[in-house]
Each structure stands twice: as C-alpha cells, then as structure tokens.
Design an enzyme around this catalytic site. Structure first.
Site: not given
Ligand code: G6P
Length: 507
Positions: A179, A392
């Site tokens: 992720h 991110d």
C-alpha cells in the site's frame, strides 16, 4: 453490492484468506470492562467484504493491543460471525509490538520506503523480531488455508509471509499488495536486509504496487540484487521467472467505493453540517487539509506555505481559512510526538501573527479522529483541498474529496509525490510540496480560478475515480493472479498518459 460481488467471479475458485497487520475491527473495553468491537471504516474492508462473503474466507490480523485476553477471543469470534467471514487474531506480546510494529515496520521500513532514510533506526533486533512475527502470521495463514485457496497479504509489515508459507509447504496461491511506495534502488539498497527482503517478495505468486513508478523501482532493485531473473511482458502485469518459480508483478492503484461516498455525501445531515461550517467561517474560501499525524504528510511545510501565502498575497487575508485536521497516529513513537509539537507551534505562530481581534483566525486546527458525518461535511464544505504529502503510496483523502464534491465546484491541490497524482494529473493542480512559494502561488491560483475551469477539472477526476473504483481494484488484482493471457492487462489509459512508459525491461 451483489452485482459488484458477482463481477469477481473470475477470481481464484477457493476461499480468500486475507492477511494484514491489523484485523478489520477496532476492539475497545467499555466502561464495565467488557470488549466492544467496531468494524474499521476503510475502503479495503468494504471492497473485500463481497468477495469474502461470496467465496467464504478468513481475515487474519492483530487486534491492536499487546498480549492476549481470553475474553477478547469470544468477542473476535462473535464479530466474525456477524460479518460473514472468519476472523483469526495473531496475538503480539509487548516486546513484539515494540520491535516488530513500532520498530521494524514504523522506524525502518515506513521511513525508508517513503524516501526518508535519515529517519531510519536500523536496529538488528527490530529485524529479527520482524522475521519472527512474519513467521507467526504465516503459521496462522497456513492453518487457515488449503489447496485452491488464495492468500492475499497486505502491506509492508508482512513482506516475509510467503517465504515462510513456502517453507511450511502451503499449497494455496499467495499474493501481496504494497500500500505504500516502493523506493528507488538508491534508497532501497541502504536496507541492511535488502537481499532477504527482495528474495522474500519474489516468493509470492503475485506482487502488486500502487503505481508504475513503484513497480519500476522494484524491478530495478531485483535486477541490482538477484542475478538471473527473467522478466516478460509490457502491460499492467509482468511475468518474472526465478529458477523453478514464476511470479507476476503489476501496478494496481487502490481506490474507494465511489457510489457509497456520493450517496453519503449527498445526505441532508451532511449538507446541514457543511452549511454550519460556512456559517462559523463566513465570507471566505475554506482550504482543507486532512492527514494522519505523520511526517510523510508534509504538514509543517504546508503550514509554512500557507503563511507565505498570507505574507505575499495580502488580498487573501481574512478571505481564506485553512482547516487542518490531524488524526492521531502511532503515538508511542517519539518522532510522531515531536511532530505534533512542531505543528502546534507553527499553528500558534501563524495565528498569532495574523489573527484579527474578534474575527478571522487563519488556521482552524483540529486534532482528533473525525466521525463519518464530520469528515463528509468537511469535504463538502471545502472550496480547496490542500493535499501535499512529501511521499505517499496513493492518498485516498484526495479521491474521497473529489468524490464528495457532488457540485463539482472546487479545486484539488495535490502533491506530485502522491501515488494519486498519476491518475489525477489532468484535473488537480500538482505541486512540489517542498516548494513553499510554489505551493503558495498555487493556492492563490486556486482561489481565483473561474467556475468553468473548476468544474471541468473536478468532473474529469470524478469520472476517472468512478471508472476505477475499489471494486474494480479488487477484481483486477484477483484476475491478475489467475488470468492465463497477460495481454488482457494493458496499462490503463490514464496511466500510460500520465507517467513515462515502463521501459524497465530494457534497463
Ligand atoms: C498506512 C498503512 C496501513 C496502516 C495505516 C495506519 O496507510 O499503509 O497499513 O494500517 O497507515 O497506520 P497504523 O500504524 O495505525 O496501522
């Protein structure tokens, strides 16, 4: 829901065994000392639920507290029965929480994979415990799975699970999705246990990343560390062979449940709450930042950019307010506590410099978790979202904001270092989050953007998210595990357009 579940019929035939660091439930003791459970609200849980119900399955993870509590076990079983799939807890002792979760996962892998090597604390005991705890998860997954099942392991805490499952002789197929970002070789090679990590990842049958860039970085690290790995293919999913074992490597940008967010954002109580925010902060543009308290999110430098905006563009004083929501996270780790102090000092400094007696407060700072209603109301009320992480994996706040903007009349300012930028580049105003004046200029531009441009940009982003929602994400990952013909996986159009084509095969 059923129709989305049916869309997943081309997934592996057996049961789905999901393995993640945490169970998809939060367990808390109530005032009488009894355990209460509440399902986590994340998109991952929502997306996997139909598959778990349809195929039958198990979710394996940690409860979030150290040690074991016999009375918690029955609460876990009850929560599992209510959800329609089985929950299996992996108990972690206090020293495991310290060395595996706080230490190796969050003081080594988390900062390193976000390109923040100076924050890493490369302690050998952290790594030793990481390996042991990964074995622990693997043993539970081994017991829970059988031939024909598909074990889907999630995120950076658990990169070693397949290696141990292979040693135990597991017959199920095993997939992994990261992720968070995967760093370039320059950064990854600093990891003292780099070869073991790459070898462990190569033991999966399918390894998924968020973006093409992450996948390319991984391929380059494999090439740098493991001689003789052959790669094939050019589309979204590559095939790699190492000795007898072959695996697939793809990029699968995670998303959200578009329809659920639209429906909930349109509710009357959300609209009323959003209106109330405008009443409290009248006659100004509302700029919104929502982040977990994390140094990767770039909150201090964002606050400096906002301060710079007020200094260089006096016309915007009293015409804008920044609502900065900070959600507590990993509070037992020093770096996170220090960051909180830094943010609060900066907010105090900006407000002290610009505040007008009895009126305008430049930064409206909220520290704490938000209810669903509050979250949706902030999304609906904000004229501009300022999402500027230093790095991110994806950033789902960016997608949630766009989807909740049902009037399509607002602006997303997004860091070019968020995975979401690859998909939303045609609609968002992209910024380099380190560039204080550049971010300030972009906020100024967003404040003066005309309605037509705002709507055109927002419409484009919302369409892209609708066509690539979280159900499509689950479906494409599971299909990639079983589809014979990889030509069924060309790169999604927007990815080819936004990022340089993946030429990793030629590297
Ligand atoms: C990131 C990670 C997740 C993690 C979440 C919250 O999004 O990718 O795996 O669950 O942060 O962090 P926490 O340490 O509280 O689980």
């Amino acid at each position: 829901m059923t129709s989305r579940a049916q869309k997943t019929t081309r997934t592996p035939d057996g049961r789905l065994i999901v393995v993640s660091n945490r169970l998809p439930f939060v367990f808390r003791r109530d005032g009488d000392g009894r355990w209460q459970s509440e399902p986590s609200s994340g998109g991952l849980v929502t997306a996997l639920l139909p598959v778990l119900r349809y195929r039958g399955g198990t979710w394996i993870g940690w409860t979030g507290s150290a040690g074991t509590a016999p009375d918690l076990e029955s609460e876990i079983a009850t929560a599992g029965k209510e959800t329609g799939y089985e929950l299996r807890a992996v108990p972690l002792a206090a020293d495991e929480v310290h060395n595996f979760y706080e230490g190796c996962s969050n003081e080594i892998i988390w900062p390193l994979f976000h390109d923040m090597q100076q924050m890493c604390n490369f302690l050998p005991e952290y790594w030793r415990t990481y390996r042991e705890v990964n074995h622990k998860y693997a043993r539970v997954a081994h017991d829970a799975s059988g031939p024909g099942d598909f074990v889907w392991v999630h995120d950076y805490h658990l990169m070693g699970v397949a290696a141990e499952l292979r040693r135990l002789g597991t017959k199920a197929r095993i997939g992994f999705f990261l992720h968070i970002p995967f760093p370039s070789p320059d950064i990854f090679l600093k990891l003292p246990w780099r070869r073991e990590t790459i070898d462990a990842l190569l033991k999966f049958d399918l390894v998924g990343f968020q973006t093409m860039r992450d996948r390319r970085n991984f391929v380059q690290c494999v090439r740098a560390l493991v001689p003789g790995v052959e790669f094939e293919g050019r589309g979204q999913v590559l095939q790699a062979a190492i000795g007898e074992h072959s695996l697939r490597i793809g990029n699968f940008p995670i998303s959200i449940d578009f329809n659920a967010f639209v429906r909930q954002a349109a509710a009357a109580d959300v609209a009323a709450h959003a209106k109330e925010l405008h009443r409290l902060l009248p006659n100004r543009k509302l700029i919104l930042g929502i982040d977990r308290l994390d140094y990767t999110k770039g909150i201090p430098v964002r606050l400096r950019a906002f301060q710079n905006l007020l200094e260089r563009y006096p016309d915007l004083r009293e015409r804008v307010s920044l609502i900065q929501v900070v959600v507590p996270s990993r509070e037992d780790i020093d770096r996170y506590r220090e960051l909180k102090t830094e943010i609060e000092q900066l907010v105090g400094h900006i407000n002290g410099s610009f505040v007008r007696p009895g009126g305008w407060v430049p930064v409206w700072y909220v520290y704490g978790g938000l209810s669903r209603l509050e979250l949706l109301a902030y999304y609906r009320a904000a004229d501009i979202a300022l999402i500027t992480p230093l790095k991110d994996g994806m950033n789902l706040v960016a997608k949630e904001y766009c989807v909740c903007s049902i009037e399509e009349d607002c602006v997303l300012i997004l860091s070019e270092f968020a995975g979401a930028a690859a998909q939303l580049a045609r609609g968002a105003l992209l910024v380099n989050p380190y560039d204080i004046e550049g971010v300030a200029d972009t906020i100024h531009r967003a404040c003066h953007m005309d309605r037509r441009e705002r709507q055109a940009r927002m419409r484009r982003m919302r369409r892209s998210i609708r066509e690539n929602d979280v159900f499509q994400w689950v479906d494409s990952f599971l299909r990639a595990a079983i589809t014979k013909d990889l030509s069924a996986f060309p790169q999604p159009e927007h990815y080819v357009a936004e990022e340089a084509p993946d030429t990793s095969l030629a590297l």
